[in-house]
Design a protein around this motif. Structure first.
Motif, PDB file in Angstrom:
ATOM      1  N   SER A  56       6.747  54.712 -19.452  1.00  0.00           N
ATOM      2  CA  SER A  56       7.011  53.428 -20.080  1.00  0.00           C
ATOM      3  C   SER A  56       5.712  52.992 -20.742  1.00  0.00           C
ATOM      4  O   SER A  56       4.691  53.660 -20.633  1.00  0.00           O
ATOM      5  N   THR A  57       5.797  51.877 -21.452  1.00  0.00           N
ATOM      6  CA  THR A  57       4.619  51.306 -22.095  1.00  0.00           C
ATOM      7  C   THR A  57       4.414  49.924 -21.499  1.00  0.00           C
ATOM      8  O   THR A  57       5.373  49.205 -21.256  1.00  0.00           O
ATOM      9  N   THR A  58       3.172  49.577 -21.260  1.00  0.00           N
ATOM     10  CA  THR A  58       2.893  48.284 -20.645  1.00  0.00           C
ATOM     11  C   THR A  58       1.933  47.487 -21.522  1.00  0.00           C
ATOM     12  O   THR A  58       1.279  48.054 -22.411  1.00  0.00           O
ATOM     13  N   GLY A  59       1.870  46.190 -21.259  1.00  0.00           N
ATOM     14  CA  GLY A  59       0.933  45.346 -21.995  1.00  0.00           C
ATOM     15  C   GLY A  59       1.115  45.456 -23.488  1.00  0.00           C
ATOM     16  O   GLY A  59       2.220  45.349 -24.001  1.00  0.00           O
ATOM     17  N   GLN A  60       0.051  45.713 -24.177  1.00  0.00           N
ATOM     18  CA  GLN A  60       0.063  45.839 -25.629  1.00  0.00           C
ATOM     19  C   GLN A  60       0.008  47.308 -26.048  1.00  0.00           C
ATOM     20  O   GLN A  60      -0.905  47.740 -26.745  1.00  0.00           O
ATOM     21  N   VAL A  90       9.393  58.254 -24.080  1.00  0.00           N
ATOM     22  CA  VAL A  90       8.686  56.987 -23.916  1.00  0.00           C
ATOM     23  C   VAL A  90       9.691  55.838 -23.913  1.00  0.00           C
ATOM     24  O   VAL A  90      10.529  55.741 -24.796  1.00  0.00           O
ATOM     25  N   LEU A  91       9.576  55.008 -22.895  1.00  0.00           N
ATOM     26  CA  LEU A  91      10.414  53.825 -22.786  1.00  0.00           C
ATOM     27  C   LEU A  91       9.614  52.625 -23.252  1.00  0.00           C
ATOM     28  O   LEU A  91       8.426  52.496 -22.909  1.00  0.00           O
ATOM     29  N   GLY A  92      10.231  51.781 -24.050  1.00  0.00           N
ATOM     30  CA  GLY A  92       9.533  50.611 -24.549  1.00  0.00           C
ATOM     31  C   GLY A  92      10.502  49.531 -24.971  1.00  0.00           C
ATOM     32  O   GLY A  92      11.710  49.633 -24.768  1.00  0.00           O
ATOM     33  N   ASP A  93       9.958  48.513 -25.582  1.00  0.00           N
ATOM     34  CA  ASP A  93      10.719  47.351 -26.030  1.00  0.00           C
ATOM     35  C   ASP A  93      10.296  47.079 -27.465  1.00  0.00           C
ATOM     36  O   ASP A  93       9.144  46.704 -27.717  1.00  0.00           O
ATOM     37  N   SER A  94      11.216  47.287 -28.396  1.00  0.00           N
ATOM     38  CA  SER A  94      10.868  47.174 -29.818  1.00  0.00           C
ATOM     39  C   SER A  94      10.480  45.758 -30.239  1.00  0.00           C
ATOM     40  O   SER A  94       9.896  45.576 -31.311  1.00  0.00           O
ATOM     41  N   ASP A 126      14.512  52.439 -26.535  1.00  0.00           N
ATOM     42  CA  ASP A 126      14.306  50.999 -26.688  1.00  0.00           C
ATOM     43  C   ASP A 126      15.119  50.242 -25.638  1.00  0.00           C
ATOM     44  O   ASP A 126      16.349  50.332 -25.609  1.00  0.00           O
ATOM     45  N   ALA A 127      14.429  49.469 -24.816  1.00  0.00           N
ATOM     46  CA  ALA A 127      15.089  48.685 -23.764  1.00  0.00           C
ATOM     47  C   ALA A 127      16.047  47.651 -24.344  1.00  0.00           C
ATOM     48  O   ALA A 127      16.985  47.228 -23.656  1.00  0.00           O
ATOM     49  N   LEU A 128      15.856  47.255 -25.591  1.00  0.00           N
ATOM     50  CA  LEU A 128      16.767  46.298 -26.209  1.00  0.00           C
ATOM     51  C   LEU A 128      18.103  46.927 -26.573  1.00  0.00           C
ATOM     52  O   LEU A 128      19.091  46.220 -26.762  1.00  0.00           O
ATOM     53  N   GLU A 129      18.134  48.257 -26.663  1.00  0.00           N
ATOM     54  CA  GLU A 129      19.357  48.947 -27.066  1.00  0.00           C
ATOM     55  C   GLU A 129      19.984  49.763 -25.951  1.00  0.00           C
ATOM     56  O   GLU A 129      21.177  50.072 -26.009  1.00  0.00           O
ATOM     57  N   THR A 130      19.207  50.154 -24.961  1.00  0.00           N
ATOM     58  CA  THR A 130      19.688  51.081 -23.935  1.00  0.00           C
ATOM     59  C   THR A 130      19.401  50.539 -22.542  1.00  0.00           C
ATOM     60  O   THR A 130      18.244  50.319 -22.186  1.00  0.00           O
ATOM     61  N   GLN A 131      20.447  50.354 -21.758  1.00  0.00           N
ATOM     62  CA  GLN A 131      20.290  49.890 -20.382  1.00  0.00           C
ATOM     63  C   GLN A 131      20.036  51.039 -19.411  1.00  0.00           C
ATOM     64  O   GLN A 131      19.446  50.850 -18.360  1.00  0.00           O
TER      65      GLN A 131
END
Length: 150
Positions: A56-60, A90-94, A126-131
């Protein structure tokens, strides 16, 4: 090559859960998969298994805390891995814009500096698209393994 080491960087457990789902699926296909929750540099210098980073990606756009010591050691010591295949999930939030999946970019750059060979495109989830990230990761990883074995 049937041995795969999955290096996990996880903040809330999504990347770890995804890595474990990948291990279960690939073990069933006859591969030998090792999930490394707190990887250290010796985990990659002790053999020549294919590497899959699931982070995953954290912070900035930063590397998660459990993967950070590995990343720092990799950047400082640059153990040469000429031609060693690696892939990235890689898991992240767009909604974070330019830093979306930034941890993957950092790890990729570090592995390139060791002369490792990237196989396939990075899978950015993208966490906004995939649960359920494993639903995207499992089809991708089967293609990745096929490409590694070519």
């Amino acid at each position: 090559m049937t041995d795969i080491r999955i290096l996990v960087g996880s903040v809330y457990g999504g990347a770890l859960m995804t890595a474990k789902a990948i291990k279960q699926a690939l073990d069933a296909d006859g591969y030998s998969v090792h999930v490394l929750e707190n990887p250290v540099l010796d985990d990659i210098t002790c053999d020549n298994s294919a590497l899959l980073v699931c982070t995953s990606t954290t912070g900035q756009g930063e590397v998660p805390g459990n993967l950070l010591p590995f990343y720092v050691a990799l950047r400082e010591q640059l153990p040469q891995q000429p031609g060693r295949p690696f892939g990235l999930i890689v898991l992240g939030d767009s909604s974070y814009g330019d830093t979306f999946c930034g941890a993957g970019e950092l790890i990729e750059e570090a592995l390139y500096e060791t002369a490792a060979r990237k196989v396939g495109e990075t899978l950015c989830i993208d966490a906004l698209e995939t649960q359920e990230p494993e639903s995207e990761a499992l089809p991708w990883v089967r293609e990745w393994v096929s490409a590694v074995l070519r």
